[in-house]
Write an enzyme that holds these catalytic residues in place. Structure first.
Site, PDB file in Angstrom:
ATOM      1  N   GLN A 135      17.176 -20.335   7.623  1.00 37.28           N
ATOM      2  CA  GLN A 135      17.835 -19.343   8.491  1.00 37.28           C
ATOM      3  C   GLN A 135      16.778 -18.606   9.315  1.00 37.28           C
ATOM      4  O   GLN A 135      16.015 -17.808   8.763  1.00 37.28           O
ATOM      5  CB  GLN A 135      18.586 -18.351   7.598  1.00 37.28           C
ATOM      6  N   GLY A 136      16.748 -18.869  10.616  1.00 37.95           N
ATOM      7  CA  GLY A 136      15.736 -18.255  11.483  1.00 37.95           C
ATOM      8  C   GLY A 136      16.280 -17.041  12.220  1.00 37.95           C
ATOM      9  O   GLY A 136      16.541 -17.097  13.428  1.00 37.95           O
ATOM     10  N   TYR A 137      16.465 -15.947  11.498  1.00 36.68           N
ATOM     11  CA  TYR A 137      16.923 -14.702  12.114  1.00 36.68           C
ATOM     12  C   TYR A 137      15.754 -13.718  12.254  1.00 36.68           C
ATOM     13  O   TYR A 137      15.381 -13.322  13.335  1.00 36.68           O
ATOM     14  CB  TYR A 137      17.988 -14.021  11.229  1.00 36.68           C
ATOM     15  N   SER A 138      15.205 -13.262  11.088  1.00 34.54           N
ATOM     16  CA  SER A 138      14.255 -12.143  11.084  1.00 34.54           C
ATOM     17  C   SER A 138      12.978 -12.479  11.847  1.00 34.54           C
ATOM     18  O   SER A 138      12.506 -13.622  11.826  1.00 34.54           O
ATOM     19  CB  SER A 138      13.871 -11.784   9.652  1.00 34.54           C
ATOM     20  N   SER A 170      13.209 -18.182   4.339  1.00 37.26           N
ATOM     21  CA  SER A 170      13.282 -18.822   3.016  1.00 37.26           C
ATOM     22  C   SER A 170      13.429 -20.334   3.165  1.00 37.26           C
ATOM     23  O   SER A 170      14.231 -20.799   3.991  1.00 37.26           O
ATOM     24  CB  SER A 170      14.483 -18.297   2.222  1.00 37.26           C
ATOM     25  N   GLU A 253      27.416 -15.210   4.010  1.00 37.12           N
ATOM     26  CA  GLU A 253      26.243 -15.165   3.128  1.00 37.12           C
ATOM     27  C   GLU A 253      26.585 -14.576   1.767  1.00 37.12           C
ATOM     28  O   GLU A 253      26.065 -15.004   0.758  1.00 37.12           O
ATOM     29  CB  GLU A 253      25.120 -14.369   3.792  1.00 37.12           C
TER      30      GLU A 253
HETATM   31  C1  LIG Z   1      13.306 -12.609  -0.563  1.00 37.26           C
HETATM   32  C2  LIG Z   1      13.658 -12.510   0.890  1.00 37.26           C
HETATM   33  C3  LIG Z   1      14.174 -13.605   1.554  1.00 37.26           C
HETATM   34  C4  LIG Z   1      14.499 -13.533   2.909  1.00 37.26           C
HETATM   35  N1  LIG Z   1      14.965 -14.669   3.549  1.00 37.26           N
HETATM   36  C5  LIG Z   1      15.219 -14.618   4.881  1.00 37.26           C
HETATM   37  C6  LIG Z   1      15.618 -15.804   5.602  1.00 37.26           C
HETATM   38  O1  LIG Z   1      15.737 -16.903   5.014  1.00 37.26           O
HETATM   39  N2  LIG Z   1      15.830 -15.724   6.923  1.00 37.26           N
HETATM   40  C7  LIG Z   1      15.715 -14.554   7.610  1.00 37.26           C
HETATM   41  O2  LIG Z   1      15.949 -14.553   8.815  1.00 37.26           O
HETATM   42  N3  LIG Z   1      15.324 -13.408   6.964  1.00 37.26           N
HETATM   43  C8  LIG Z   1      15.072 -13.419   5.628  1.00 37.26           C
HETATM   44  N4  LIG Z   1      14.649 -12.277   4.966  1.00 37.26           N
HETATM   45  C9  LIG Z   1      14.426 -11.071   5.747  1.00 37.26           C
HETATM   46  C10 LIG Z   1      15.398  -9.937   5.464  1.00 37.26           C
HETATM   47  O3  LIG Z   1      16.623 -10.172   6.076  1.00 37.26           O
HETATM   48  C11 LIG Z   1      14.712  -8.658   5.976  1.00 37.26           C
HETATM   49  O4  LIG Z   1      13.595  -8.414   5.130  1.00 37.26           O
HETATM   50  C12 LIG Z   1      15.624  -7.471   5.951  1.00 37.26           C
HETATM   51  O5  LIG Z   1      16.643  -7.615   6.898  1.00 37.26           O
HETATM   52  C13 LIG Z   1      14.832  -6.175   6.252  1.00 37.26           C
HETATM   53  O6  LIG Z   1      14.110  -6.310   7.436  1.00 37.26           O
HETATM   54  P1  LIG Z   1      12.538  -5.987   7.479  1.00 37.26           P
HETATM   55  O7  LIG Z   1      11.878  -6.664   6.340  1.00 37.26           O
HETATM   56  O8  LIG Z   1      12.050  -6.288   8.862  1.00 37.26           O
HETATM   57  O9  LIG Z   1      12.416  -4.428   7.211  1.00 37.26           O
HETATM   58  P2  LIG Z   1      12.665  -3.256   8.255  1.00 37.26           P
HETATM   59  O10 LIG Z   1      13.919  -3.517   9.002  1.00 37.26           O
HETATM   60  O11 LIG Z   1      11.418  -3.020   9.022  1.00 37.26           O
HETATM   61  O12 LIG Z   1      12.923  -2.039   7.272  1.00 37.26           O
HETATM   62  C14 LIG Z   1      11.853  -1.380   6.580  1.00 37.26           C
HETATM   63  C15 LIG Z   1      12.448  -0.243   5.757  1.00 37.26           C
HETATM   64  O13 LIG Z   1      13.093   0.691   6.636  1.00 37.26           O
HETATM   65  C16 LIG Z   1      14.459   0.868   6.264  1.00 37.26           C
HETATM   66  N5  LIG Z   1      15.291   0.994   7.473  1.00 37.26           N
HETATM   67  C17 LIG Z   1      15.300   0.163   8.549  1.00 37.26           C
HETATM   68  N6  LIG Z   1      16.197   0.590   9.453  1.00 37.26           N
HETATM   69  C18 LIG Z   1      16.791   1.682   8.924  1.00 37.26           C
HETATM   70  C19 LIG Z   1      17.815   2.565   9.360  1.00 37.26           C
HETATM   71  N7  LIG Z   1      18.423   2.384  10.551  1.00 37.26           N
HETATM   72  N8  LIG Z   1      18.178   3.599   8.554  1.00 37.26           N
HETATM   73  C20 LIG Z   1      17.567   3.801   7.346  1.00 37.26           C
HETATM   74  N9  LIG Z   1      16.579   2.989   6.879  1.00 37.26           N
HETATM   75  C21 LIG Z   1      16.203   1.960   7.645  1.00 37.26           C
HETATM   76  C22 LIG Z   1      14.826  -0.398   5.516  1.00 37.26           C
HETATM   77  O14 LIG Z   1      15.886  -0.177   4.601  1.00 37.26           O
HETATM   78  C23 LIG Z   1      13.529  -0.731   4.780  1.00 37.26           C
HETATM   79  O15 LIG Z   1      13.431   0.054   3.609  1.00 37.26           O
HETATM   80  C24 LIG Z   1      14.313 -12.326   3.615  1.00 37.26           C
HETATM   81  C25 LIG Z   1      13.800 -11.206   2.945  1.00 37.26           C
HETATM   82  C26 LIG Z   1      13.451 -11.285   1.603  1.00 37.26           C
HETATM   83  C27 LIG Z   1      12.885 -10.081   0.916  1.00 37.26           C
END
Ligand SMILES: Cc1cc2nc3c(=O)[nH]c(=O)nc-3n(C[C@H](O)[C@H](O)[C@H](O)COP(=O)(O)OP(=O)(O)OC[C@H]3O[C@@H](n4cnc5c(N)ncnc54)[C@H](O)[C@@H]3O)c2cc1C
Length: 392
Positions: A135-138, A170, A253
């Site tokens: 899944q290429g989102y983040s 992932s 999901e």
């Molecule tokens: C084990 C694992 C597997 C994953 N697999 C995939 C995958 O296969 N494909 C994919 O695309 N992504 C994947 N992800 C990514 C996941 O979707 C993101 O980590 C998640 O959406 C959070 O984004 P970020 O890490 O950029 O953190 P950020 O968005 O930068 O957030 C950092 C912190 O700030 C807080 N925060 C952010 N915005 C707000 C707000 N508006 N209000 C209050 N708090 C806020 C968050 O809660 C967090 O604590 C995976 C992540 C993990 C840990």
């Protein structure tokens, strides 16, 4: 994928449960018997090839994609029966599945939005566990705020040319294909001008760099697209409709397979109780209180899941359920460290973690992926309770 709930028929449910249980008992034998309990978050490296074989065995017997409609090769099972299958699967301690992203995320998305050609090209190979997806989102600047996606795709002749970076992808290192959210309208902002592209991973324009996690394993990766190509017909849901399609995938999901997960949680808690009894921490009134609390909270999660089944799906069910289980599981990891005491602080040679240390470290991610706790609370506050939106 969630088929519409059938009329409840307790006798048919029990018969189905007995069939699933019997099939698993009969087939998780021989070489497959060693796979019991293998794989799962933080332990995806365990017996991967053998687990793929097991998944293909399930496929040959019609036990993959059980909620997909029959015209797409599934069994079209009711929600109740899907839950029963996942409960029995967890109860048998059957190995973690290897094709979750294809079966639970992309497949239902293609069934809902794909062209007949896309469905015919991809669904049979997902069902047979022949092709794997990621899944290429983040991206580095687009996680919680996914509409910030900057990966772009431009048309050239009959292809899309893709440039950008994804992160936390992932299983990208094992995937054949990736569903990529990319900006196809130059100058567009936020959720407009995005498209949902299907991109082959094995090509010169795609580079996968594994990220080593706290667990010492690498289940997710950075993915770099530098002039990666995919043909024009590989857009799902039409050009510019990527946000709508991507959100639908996120809806799938937290599908029905997660409802069986509390059986797995109960197994973990039972195993921890065994450890506590064996090492005497069960007699510590504070720890015993925390273990009892874990059991009570797990019961609350179970009852909430049953309520979810009975109600029409809305944002509140998904968010409440994610908040409950993610925090519970992370706390279980912490509790395991306390129950095991000083033993939890040392590892075998070469950072050889045991199952409890892995559980503790991996469950730190539970409150982040699939939408962090903070984001779930924002959804509940703004979309369910109608509180003022946070300033942006
Ligand atoms: C084990 C694992 C597997 C994953 N697999 C995939 C995958 O296969 N494909 C994919 O695309 N992504 C994947 N992800 C990514 C996941 O979707 C993101 O980590 C998640 O959406 C959070 O984004 P970020 O890490 O950029 O953190 P950020 O968005 O930068 O957030 C950092 C912190 O700030 C807080 N925060 C952010 N915005 C707000 C707000 N508006 N209000 C209050 N708090 C806020 C968050 O809660 C967090 O604590 C995976 C992540 C993990 C840990």
């Amino acid at each position: 994928m969630v088929a519409s709930p059938a009329e409840t028929d307790p006798a048919a449910d029990e018969q189905f449960r007995a069939d699933v249980r019997g099939w698993l008992e009969e087939h998780l034998t021989g070489d497959f018997a060693e796979l019991r309990g293998k794989g799962g978050p933080g332990r995806e490296h365990e017996a991967h090839e053998a687990r793929v074989e097991w998944d293909r065995h399930l496929a040959r017997h019609g036990w993959t994609c059980i909620g997909w409609p029959e015209e797409h090769g599934g069994r079209g099972l009711s929600l109740d029966h899907q839950v029963i299958f996942h409960e029995e699967y967890a109860r048998a301690n059957a190995p973690a599945r290897t094709n979750h992203l294809g079966e639970e995320l992309l497949g239902p998305t293609l069934i809902a939005f794909g062209t007949p050609e896309q469905q015919e090209r991809f669904l049979p190979r997902i069902r047979a566990v022949k092709e794997f997806w990621c899944q290429g989102y983040s991206e580095p600047g687009a996680g919680s705020d996914l509409a910030n996606v900057t990966t772009r795709a431009r048309p050239e002749a009959d292809e899309w040319v893709i440039d950008g970076q994804k992160v936390w992808t992932s299983f990208a290192h094992q995937a054949d294909w990736c569903f990529v959210l990319a900006r196809t309208e130059p100058g567009s902002e936020r959720h407009r001008g995005l498209s949902y592209l299907l991109v082959r991973m094995d090509q010169p324009g795609v580079e996968v760099r594994p990220i080593v996690q706290l667990t010492g394993t690498s289940e997710f990766n950075e993915v770099f697209f530098s002039g990666a190509l995919t043909t024009v017909d590989m857009v799902v849901g039409g050009e510019g409709n990527g946000w709508k399609v991507a959100m639908a995938t996120l809806g799938f999901e937290r599908g029905v397979s997660t409802l069986g997960q509390q059986v797995g949680f109960q197994r973990e808690l039972d195993a921890l109780l065994e450890v506590a009894r064996a090492n005497g921490t069960y007699d510590d009134p504070v720890l015993r209180d925390r273990l009892a609390r874990a059991q009570v909270e797990l019961e609350v999660i179970r009852l909430n899941a049953l309520r979810t089944l009975a109600e029409e799906q809305g944002p509140q069910q998904a968010s409440i359920s994610k908040l409950l289980w993610a925090r519970w599981h992370r706390t279980l990891g912490e509790l395991a460290m306390q129950v095991r005491g000083p033993d939890s602080l040392t590892t075998g040679p070469g950072y050889d973690l045991d199952e409890w240390q892995r559980l503790f470290l991996f469950t730190r991610a539970d409150t982040i992926y699939g939408g962090s706790d903070e984001i779930q609370r924002n959804v509940l506050a703004e979309r369910v309770l109608g509180l003022p939106k946070e300033p942006r």
